[in-house]
Design a protein around this motif. Sequence first.
Motif, PDB file in Angstrom:
ATOM      1  N   TRP A  10      31.606 -22.617 -14.112  1.00  0.00           N
ATOM      2  CA  TRP A  10      30.644 -22.168 -15.137  1.00  0.00           C
ATOM      3  C   TRP A  10      30.831 -20.701 -15.490  1.00  0.00           C
ATOM      4  CZ3 TRP A  10      27.482 -18.064 -14.169  1.00  0.00           C
ATOM      5  CH2 TRP A  10      27.329 -17.693 -12.827  1.00  0.00           C
ATOM      6  N   TRP A  11      31.310 -19.936 -14.540  1.00  0.00           N
ATOM      7  CA  TRP A  11      31.452 -18.497 -14.696  1.00  0.00           C
ATOM      8  C   TRP A  11      32.649 -18.123 -15.556  1.00  0.00           C
ATOM      9  CZ3 TRP A  11      36.178 -17.453 -12.502  1.00  0.00           C
ATOM     10  CH2 TRP A  11      36.657 -18.438 -11.607  1.00  0.00           C
ATOM     11  N   ARG A  12      33.628 -19.004 -15.679  1.00  0.00           N
ATOM     12  CA  ARG A  12      34.807 -18.694 -16.491  1.00  0.00           C
ATOM     13  C   ARG A  12      34.420 -18.760 -17.966  1.00  0.00           C
ATOM     14  NH1 ARG A  12      39.837 -18.732 -13.867  1.00  0.00           N
ATOM     15  NH2 ARG A  12      40.873 -18.974 -15.881  1.00  0.00           N
ATOM     16  N   GLY A  13      34.372 -17.598 -18.600  1.00  0.00           N
ATOM     17  CA  GLY A  13      33.953 -17.561 -19.991  1.00  0.00           C
ATOM     18  C   GLY A  13      32.457 -17.610 -20.176  1.00  0.00           C
ATOM     19  N   GLY A  14      31.700 -17.512 -19.088  1.00  0.00           N
ATOM     20  CA  GLY A  14      30.247 -17.526 -19.188  1.00  0.00           C
ATOM     21  C   GLY A  14      29.689 -16.155 -19.537  1.00  0.00           C
ATOM     22  N   GLY A  52      23.848 -17.119 -16.601  1.00  0.00           N
ATOM     23  CA  GLY A  52      23.389 -16.751 -15.267  1.00  0.00           C
ATOM     24  C   GLY A  52      22.839 -15.347 -15.265  1.00  0.00           C
ATOM     25  N   ILE A  53      22.234 -14.974 -14.143  1.00  0.00           N
ATOM     26  CA  ILE A  53      21.715 -13.628 -13.969  1.00  0.00           C
ATOM     27  C   ILE A  53      22.335 -13.008 -12.724  1.00  0.00           C
ATOM     28  CG2 ILE A  53      19.535 -14.042 -15.156  1.00  0.00           C
ATOM     29  CD1 ILE A  53      18.193 -14.378 -12.412  1.00  0.00           C
ATOM     30  N   TRP A  54      22.479 -11.698 -12.756  1.00  0.00           N
ATOM     31  CA  TRP A  54      22.844 -10.906 -11.581  1.00  0.00           C
ATOM     32  C   TRP A  54      21.680  -9.967 -11.344  1.00  0.00           C
ATOM     33  CZ3 TRP A  54      26.508  -6.299 -12.952  1.00  0.00           C
ATOM     34  CH2 TRP A  54      26.316  -5.248 -12.041  1.00  0.00           C
ATOM     35  N   ILE A  55      21.110 -10.032 -10.153  1.00  0.00           N
ATOM     36  CA  ILE A  55      19.971  -9.185  -9.804  1.00  0.00           C
ATOM     37  C   ILE A  55      20.460  -8.084  -8.874  1.00  0.00           C
ATOM     38  CG2 ILE A  55      17.605  -9.125  -8.945  1.00  0.00           C
ATOM     39  CD1 ILE A  55      17.530 -12.178  -9.175  1.00  0.00           C
ATOM     40  N   SER A  56      20.263  -6.834  -9.281  1.00  0.00           N
ATOM     41  CA  SER A  56      20.602  -5.712  -8.413  1.00  0.00           C
ATOM     42  C   SER A  56      19.745  -5.764  -7.150  1.00  0.00           C
ATOM     43  CB  SER A  56      20.416  -4.396  -9.168  1.00  0.00           C
ATOM     44  OG  SER A  56      21.410  -4.258 -10.174  1.00  0.00           O
ATOM     45  N   PRO A  57      20.085  -5.006  -6.095  1.00  0.00           N
ATOM     46  CA  PRO A  57      19.505  -5.238  -4.765  1.00  0.00           C
ATOM     47  C   PRO A  57      17.974  -5.217  -4.712  1.00  0.00           C
ATOM     48  CG  PRO A  57      21.382  -3.811  -4.567  1.00  0.00           C
ATOM     49  CD  PRO A  57      21.137  -3.973  -6.038  1.00  0.00           C
ATOM     50  N   GLY A  97      18.403 -23.720 -16.398  1.00  0.00           N
ATOM     51  CA  GLY A  97      19.848 -23.801 -16.531  1.00  0.00           C
ATOM     52  C   GLY A  97      20.570 -22.506 -16.266  1.00  0.00           C
ATOM     53  N   LEU A  98      19.916 -21.562 -15.599  1.00  0.00           N
ATOM     54  CA  LEU A  98      20.503 -20.269 -15.278  1.00  0.00           C
ATOM     55  C   LEU A  98      20.980 -20.241 -13.832  1.00  0.00           C
ATOM     56  CD1 LEU A  98      17.834 -17.918 -16.895  1.00  0.00           C
ATOM     57  CD2 LEU A  98      20.169 -18.278 -17.734  1.00  0.00           C
ATOM     58  N   LYS A  99      22.186 -19.761 -13.606  1.00  0.00           N
ATOM     59  CA  LYS A  99      22.676 -19.506 -12.262  1.00  0.00           C
ATOM     60  C   LYS A  99      22.117 -18.171 -11.771  1.00  0.00           C
ATOM     61  CE  LYS A  99      25.463 -23.130 -12.198  1.00  0.00           C
ATOM     62  NZ  LYS A  99      25.290 -24.259 -11.263  1.00  0.00           N
ATOM     63  N   VAL A 100      22.037 -18.012 -10.452  1.00  0.00           N
ATOM     64  CA  VAL A 100      21.483 -16.785  -9.871  1.00  0.00           C
ATOM     65  C   VAL A 100      22.530 -16.143  -8.970  1.00  0.00           C
ATOM     66  CG1 VAL A 100      19.681 -15.793  -8.419  1.00  0.00           C
ATOM     67  CG2 VAL A 100      19.133 -17.699  -9.954  1.00  0.00           C
ATOM     68  N   LEU A 265      32.372 -18.848   0.501  1.00  0.00           N
ATOM     69  CA  LEU A 265      31.770 -19.296  -0.756  1.00  0.00           C
ATOM     70  C   LEU A 265      32.306 -20.646  -1.198  1.00  0.00           C
ATOM     71  CD1 LEU A 265      30.666 -16.303  -1.028  1.00  0.00           C
ATOM     72  CD2 LEU A 265      30.769 -16.760  -3.488  1.00  0.00           C
ATOM     73  N   ASP A 266      33.574 -20.918  -0.884  1.00  0.00           N
ATOM     74  CA  ASP A 266      34.167 -22.184  -1.296  1.00  0.00           C
ATOM     75  C   ASP A 266      33.524 -23.391  -0.620  1.00  0.00           C
ATOM     76  OD1 ASP A 266      35.901 -21.129  -3.131  1.00  0.00           O
ATOM     77  OD2 ASP A 266      37.651 -21.134  -1.815  1.00  0.00           O
ATOM     78  N   GLN A 267      32.707 -23.148   0.392  1.00  0.00           N
ATOM     79  CA  GLN A 267      31.989 -24.248   1.028  1.00  0.00           C
ATOM     80  C   GLN A 267      30.726 -24.632   0.260  1.00  0.00           C
ATOM     81  OE1 GLN A 267      31.274 -23.260   5.133  1.00  0.00           O
ATOM     82  NE2 GLN A 267      33.394 -22.700   5.513  1.00  0.00           N
ATOM     83  N   TYR A 268      30.375 -23.868  -0.753  1.00  0.00           N
ATOM     84  CA  TYR A 268      29.152 -24.112  -1.536  1.00  0.00           C
ATOM     85  C   TYR A 268      29.543 -24.409  -2.977  1.00  0.00           C
ATOM     86  CZ  TYR A 268      26.703 -22.159   2.472  1.00  0.00           C
ATOM     87  OH  TYR A 268      26.216 -21.923   3.744  1.00  0.00           O
ATOM     88  N   PRO A 269      28.994 -25.459  -3.570  1.00  0.00           N
ATOM     89  CA  PRO A 269      29.444 -25.872  -4.909  1.00  0.00           C
ATOM     90  C   PRO A 269      29.097 -24.861  -5.993  1.00  0.00           C
ATOM     91  CG  PRO A 269      27.522 -27.151  -4.214  1.00  0.00           C
ATOM     92  CD  PRO A 269      27.962 -26.353  -3.029  1.00  0.00           C
ATOM     93  N   ASP A 270      30.027 -24.706  -6.936  1.00  0.00           N
ATOM     94  CA  ASP A 270      29.796 -23.972  -8.183  1.00  0.00           C
ATOM     95  C   ASP A 270      29.397 -22.522  -7.964  1.00  0.00           C
ATOM     96  OD1 ASP A 270      30.262 -26.472  -9.343  1.00  0.00           O
ATOM     97  OD2 ASP A 270      28.128 -26.969  -9.346  1.00  0.00           O
ATOM     98  N   THR A 271      29.929 -21.893  -6.920  1.00  0.00           N
ATOM     99  CA  THR A 271      29.596 -20.500  -6.632  1.00  0.00           C
ATOM    100  C   THR A 271      30.709 -19.577  -7.134  1.00  0.00           C
ATOM    101  OG1 THR A 271      30.522 -20.812  -4.416  1.00  0.00           O
ATOM    102  CG2 THR A 271      28.116 -20.951  -4.652  1.00  0.00           C
ATOM    103  N   THR A 272      30.382 -18.288  -7.231  1.00  0.00           N
ATOM    104  CA  THR A 272      31.347 -17.326  -7.735  1.00  0.00           C
ATOM    105  C   THR A 272      31.063 -15.936  -7.188  1.00  0.00           C
ATOM    106  OG1 THR A 272      32.468 -16.551  -9.751  1.00  0.00           O
ATOM    107  CG2 THR A 272      30.071 -16.687  -9.825  1.00  0.00           C
TER     108      THR A 272
END
Length: 548
Positions: A10-14, A52-57, A97-100, A265-272
Amino acid sequence: MSNKAPNNGWWRGGVIYQIYPRSFQDSNGDGIGDLPGITQRLDHIAALGADGIWISPFFKSPMKDFGYDVSDYNDVDPMFGTLDDFRALVARAHVLGLKVMIDQVLSHCSDQHPWFVESRSSRDNPKADWFVWADPRDDGNPPNNWLSIFGGSAWQWDTRRCQYYLHNFLTSQPDLNFHHPAVQDALLDTVKFWLDLGVDGYRLDTVNFFFHDAQLRDNPGRGAPDRSNPDPAVNPFNPYGWQRHVYDKSRPENLPFLQRLRALLDQYPDTTMVGEIGDDDGLARVAEYTAGGDKLHMAYCFDLLGEAHDAPFLHGFLTRFNTIVGDGWPCWALSNHDVVRSATRWGGPNPDPRLLRLAAAFQASLRGTVCLYQGEELGLPEAELRYEDLQDPYGITMWPEFKGRDGCRTPMPWSGDAPHAGFTTGDRPWLPVAEAHRALAVDRQAGAPDSMLSFFTHLLHWRRQQVALREGRLTLLPAHPQVLAFIRQHDTQTLLCVFNFSDQVAKLALPEDWRSATVLDGSGLPGARLEGDCVRCEPYGGLFLHRT
């Protein structure tokens, strides 16, 4: 779980929308944004067209560097809410429908973290080597010439151990010793904690700072830095930029750790993961860290976060990118929480709205993932603050020649007429709302067809339908003094993207195989048309052509 989980890419070109939580929305009236506030405003981000969203710390922290000094990696700081608030945020985002993605600060922590409290207590405790400790030179000076990004030596004397400890940033941010396997294991456990809570990925702060040279060799000097360097660490008023940072960061030992991180991370689906790279040669690091499909999924450096933005500069940068990075996947940001907002940085004190639209369309057309910083969709300029209002330790130290990062961190304006622009119901926000932002507030722009918000929304939804922009290859046309043009090509769609980055009318002669192309409508980008075998661009105009 030993096998790789599926990844839908999902992240490729997202499109990822960065949230600076202190300044997004305050839900409890204390003047500081929080997790419930973010949850309240997720509909705005979903409607905009982000993926998706990226939340700072938002982790527990004494807030000396506003959350980038973590004192507990596995909990939410009370000023932002609770773990249950975070769970509610993730649940609501996923409904929309937003990734976190969350901001993980692994290279250093707070001096109040229990790990450092124990480490500094003696030279022989179980965590004595979890941080970078070194004896002084014979004359009492630090062990080498490494400098802190925030000014002065990167070494701080500690009276408990009678040694120096390394801090690439504030003295209250000691660097962890990644040469110690137990440190890596402990940090990977913190990454797993949030993956198990449902996060979809990470933005990795200072990803090339994890390892240091074990021999503590001096960095070579390079003289006064280029004033045009976009890296905020390399400004002419900061001695940090006078060194070549060969030994204090970007060490080869970084790569095996990134592989360990990717395997988790590769052990969890659809992560980036997307890594922040501040380096003397950022493109080389992007290539190195995204190559092979076993390290970072994406990375970004600071080349588009400076003032240079004319067509020759952008053409030269993209030429170097294609040569150096190749198939590595970039994440393109024009603004973030560390640099002057792009509206002001590229457009000056009175930015031309046409330039801001052109910049957005250019960013949305590059091969890679788009990262938008909160308020960019409104065309917010940099806020001007008084010294008395500053909070950023970087700006306070470097004032007045360098004003720090507070000007891009002021509260998000939601309502033009409300107190504090709708950010808080409290008496005083942590940073003042910029009065110039009120006229650009969300409620002033929503539904107005000619507003920047409407343009951004239209552009991002249109982009989702263009497979060539999301996934296609990028081929540059020859350099032009005013116009940047490139082809995006996919098996099912080929587009020619044309952008006039000058304030004068420009003409671009079309390549022979594009002279029968037609304009692809729908982007909303104005200011250009076909004129015979040329594209005529008005100032800051552009268009998209396609071949049928």
